[in-house]
Design an enzyme around this catalytic site. Sequence first.
Site, mmCIF file in Angstrom:
data_model
loop_
_atom_site.group_PDB
_atom_site.id
_atom_site.type_symbol
_atom_site.label_atom_id
_atom_site.label_comp_id
_atom_site.label_asym_id
_atom_site.label_seq_id
_atom_site.Cartn_x
_atom_site.Cartn_y
_atom_site.Cartn_z
ATOM 1 N N LYS A 124 7.920 5.280 2.303
ATOM 2 C CA LYS A 124 8.025 4.561 3.584
ATOM 3 C C LYS A 124 8.051 3.056 3.354
ATOM 4 O O LYS A 124 8.852 2.333 3.943
ATOM 5 C CB LYS A 124 6.821 4.916 4.478
ATOM 6 C CG LYS A 124 6.704 4.029 5.703
ATOM 7 C CD LYS A 124 5.511 4.388 6.559
ATOM 8 C CE LYS A 124 4.235 3.698 6.182
ATOM 9 N NZ LYS A 124 4.134 2.283 6.604
ATOM 10 N N ASN A 125 7.163 2.578 2.496
ATOM 11 C CA ASN A 125 7.025 1.127 2.347
ATOM 12 C C ASN A 125 8.184 0.485 1.591
ATOM 13 O O ASN A 125 8.290 -0.742 1.563
ATOM 14 C CB ASN A 125 5.684 0.776 1.692
ATOM 15 C CG ASN A 125 4.523 1.034 2.633
ATOM 16 O OD1 ASN A 125 4.738 1.334 3.818
ATOM 17 N ND2 ASN A 125 3.305 0.925 2.135
ATOM 18 N N ASP B 185 -4.111 2.173 0.771
ATOM 19 C CA ASP B 185 -3.545 3.281 1.549
ATOM 20 C C ASP B 185 -4.035 4.650 1.070
ATOM 21 O O ASP B 185 -3.955 5.630 1.812
ATOM 22 C CB ASP B 185 -2.009 3.249 1.478
ATOM 23 C CG ASP B 185 -1.416 2.093 2.280
ATOM 24 O OD1 ASP B 185 -2.181 1.403 2.974
ATOM 25 O OD2 ASP B 185 -0.193 1.877 2.198
ATOM 26 N N ARG C 224 4.093 8.586 11.463
ATOM 27 C CA ARG C 224 4.654 7.295 11.039
ATOM 28 C C ARG C 224 4.932 7.272 9.538
ATOM 29 O O ARG C 224 5.770 6.504 9.078
ATOM 30 C CB ARG C 224 3.669 6.163 11.383
ATOM 31 C CG ARG C 224 3.635 5.797 12.858
ATOM 32 C CD ARG C 224 2.765 4.580 13.065
ATOM 33 N NE ARG C 224 2.946 3.681 11.939
ATOM 34 C CZ ARG C 224 2.017 2.889 11.431
ATOM 35 N NH1 ARG C 224 0.825 2.852 11.961
ATOM 36 N NH2 ARG C 224 2.273 2.119 10.394
ATOM 37 N N CYS D 172 -3.242 -4.507 15.377
ATOM 38 C CA CYS D 172 -2.985 -3.467 14.389
ATOM 39 C C CYS D 172 -4.245 -2.652 14.234
ATOM 40 O O CYS D 172 -5.352 -3.165 14.298
ATOM 41 C CB CYS D 172 -2.626 -4.115 13.074
ATOM 42 S SG CYS D 172 -2.723 -2.994 11.717
HETATM 43 C C1 UD1 Z 1 1.845 -3.425 3.147
HETATM 44 C C2 UD1 Z 1 2.039 -1.959 3.378
HETATM 45 C C3 UD1 Z 1 0.725 -1.295 3.744
HETATM 46 C C4 UD1 Z 1 -0.317 -1.575 2.684
HETATM 47 C C5 UD1 Z 1 -0.430 -3.073 2.431
HETATM 48 C C6 UD1 Z 1 -1.363 -3.415 1.289
HETATM 49 C C7 UD1 Z 1 4.299 -1.862 4.187
HETATM 50 C C8 UD1 Z 1 5.222 -1.551 5.313
HETATM 51 N N1 UD1 Z 1 2.984 -1.786 4.454
HETATM 52 O O1 UD1 Z 1 1.406 -3.994 4.370
HETATM 53 O O2 UD1 Z 1 0.949 0.108 3.833
HETATM 54 O O3 UD1 Z 1 -1.568 -1.107 3.131
HETATM 55 O O4 UD1 Z 1 0.871 -3.609 2.103
HETATM 56 O O5 UD1 Z 1 -0.968 -2.774 0.135
HETATM 57 O O6 UD1 Z 1 4.728 -2.107 3.079
HETATM 58 N N2 UD1 Z 1 -2.373 -11.278 5.009
HETATM 59 C C9 UD1 Z 1 -2.641 -12.541 5.481
HETATM 60 N N3 UD1 Z 1 -1.592 -13.310 5.845
HETATM 61 C C10 UD1 Z 1 -0.301 -12.904 5.757
HETATM 62 C C11 UD1 Z 1 -0.043 -11.622 5.256
HETATM 63 C C12 UD1 Z 1 -1.104 -10.805 4.879
HETATM 64 O O7 UD1 Z 1 -3.789 -12.939 5.582
HETATM 65 O O8 UD1 Z 1 0.617 -13.667 6.112
HETATM 66 C C13 UD1 Z 1 -3.510 -10.385 4.620
HETATM 67 C C14 UD1 Z 1 -3.587 -9.167 5.545
HETATM 68 O O9 UD1 Z 1 -4.305 -9.455 6.710
HETATM 69 C C15 UD1 Z 1 -4.274 -8.155 4.697
HETATM 70 C C16 UD1 Z 1 -3.784 -8.498 3.279
HETATM 71 O O10 UD1 Z 1 -3.269 -9.819 3.351
HETATM 72 O O11 UD1 Z 1 -5.657 -8.328 4.747
HETATM 73 C C17 UD1 Z 1 -2.734 -7.554 2.763
HETATM 74 O O12 UD1 Z 1 -1.598 -7.631 3.565
HETATM 75 P P1 UD1 Z 1 -0.132 -7.380 3.030
HETATM 76 O O13 UD1 Z 1 -0.150 -7.189 1.540
HETATM 77 O O14 UD1 Z 1 0.751 -8.413 3.599
HETATM 78 O O15 UD1 Z 1 0.180 -5.974 3.672
HETATM 79 P P2 UD1 Z 1 1.411 -5.582 4.566
HETATM 80 O O16 UD1 Z 1 2.673 -6.124 3.974
HETATM 81 O O17 UD1 Z 1 1.113 -5.833 5.982
#
Ligand code: UD1
Length: 417
Positions: A22-23, A306, A398, A116
């Site tokens: 999915k990711n 995850d 999902r 979220c």
């Molecule tokens: C992706 C995955 C999700 C997985 C996560 C961590 C997808 C569609 N989803 O989510 O399944 O659990 O990686 O492996 O690929 N953060 C910030 N600022 C930002 C972006 C992120 O503070 O601009 C923080 C988030 O709040 C969170 C952490 O960084 O605490 C990890 O987020 P991120 O790695 O960005 O995860 P996603 O891309 O949302």
Amino acid sequence: MSKLIIEGRRRLSGKVEVQGAKNSALPILAATLLTGDSSVIHNCPDLTDVKSTLNILRYMGCYVKQDVNTVFVDSREADKCDIPDELMHAMRSSIIFLGPLIARFGCAKLTYPGGCELGPRPIDLHLMALRLLGVEISEQHGVIECSAPHGLHGAKIALSFPSVGATENIMLAACVADGTTIITNAAREPEICDLADCLNSFGARISGAGEGTVIIDGVESLRGTMHTIIPDRIAAATYMAAAAATGGSVIVDRIIPSHLNSIIPIFEESGCTVTQKGNSILLDAPSRLDAVNFIRTMPFPGFPTDAQPPIMAMLSTAKGTGIFVENIFENRYKHVCGLERMGARIHLEGKVAVVEGVPELYGARVAATDLRGGAALVVAGLCAHGITEISDVNFIERGYENIELALTEIGASIKRL
Ligand code: UD1
């Protein structure tokens, strides 16, 4: 809304084939917008999050055809650079369109992805990086408007945290920027490598994906081609957890075992035998698992957040006590309430969960509260005495393609009402 009904305590055995990731699918489908051409994506899982992504592409004017696990996208006629609120809210990951929209049209208008179920998920890193690439951004009343009046230009971008989504958005925007972009402290997840491979097959010049530093040499344009999505390592971990929780013996097939390097040792520590063979794993579990002392979620190559919920469910009936530390998301213990309802003994204190193994779980009526939390309840239901009824299955849909069919084929009693 549908429910899953599970009659537990059936030992799982046989072979389960793992869906595409999915990711990977979500950013790769967003990447097709960059080509202004037609692309074919194979091994694309049939999930509601994928359908939401395809709906966004359709709204933008792309022609989209989904034939089971193959998706055809023709983005030649795409002409919209906004995403309406209802499409943004269908899926948190819709923020992944920000980079492609700006790269293709020089502008983007969308709303914040909103609340979220895992706690706040800010996008500050995405926006900071895009600004460095030359994007002007205004944020008002939850609406983000972006434009790149002088085009996108390469930049040095140091991420304070290796965010998966931010790394992907930068790659998507920078691959057609003028000059070279260097991302340091980039996310290293296998899905980042898959996106880079896909973009490179479209004609991008990205190196270093999967390492801490990613270098993107901007090219004039991309062209559509064909790409096959990697297997879903989290779905694989979930099926392994289901097999282990039932004392089963299951072949988890169509995977890339090295993507599970931080997960396999957890199963071995719990007393399972894990045998790797080609693109599959044979997992043999004892009748009762041992507790695993300490599991900390970390960015890749660490143990993935995850996989934490399904593995916690699996260990809730282990011999002894184990500790989980959730370092990625603030609110990723929502499944604990359902597990406790089924008899698990789990003590929560901030990011720490102490799981005291109980001899048995008991079926109950529970509700999925998020995708992987829902998967945890399925794992718990499979090993519990009696009937477990899981509502709010839409969360599970999902991320898992036909989970009840996959589990039925390896001997589970699970049906959807
Ligand atoms: C992706 C995955 C999700 C997985 C996560 C961590 C997808 C569609 N989803 O989510 O399944 O659990 O990686 O492996 O690929 N953060 C910030 N600022 C930002 C972006 C992120 O503070 O601009 C923080 C988030 O709040 C969170 C952490 O960084 O605490 C990890 O987020 P991120 O790695 O960005 O995860 P996603 O891309 O949302």
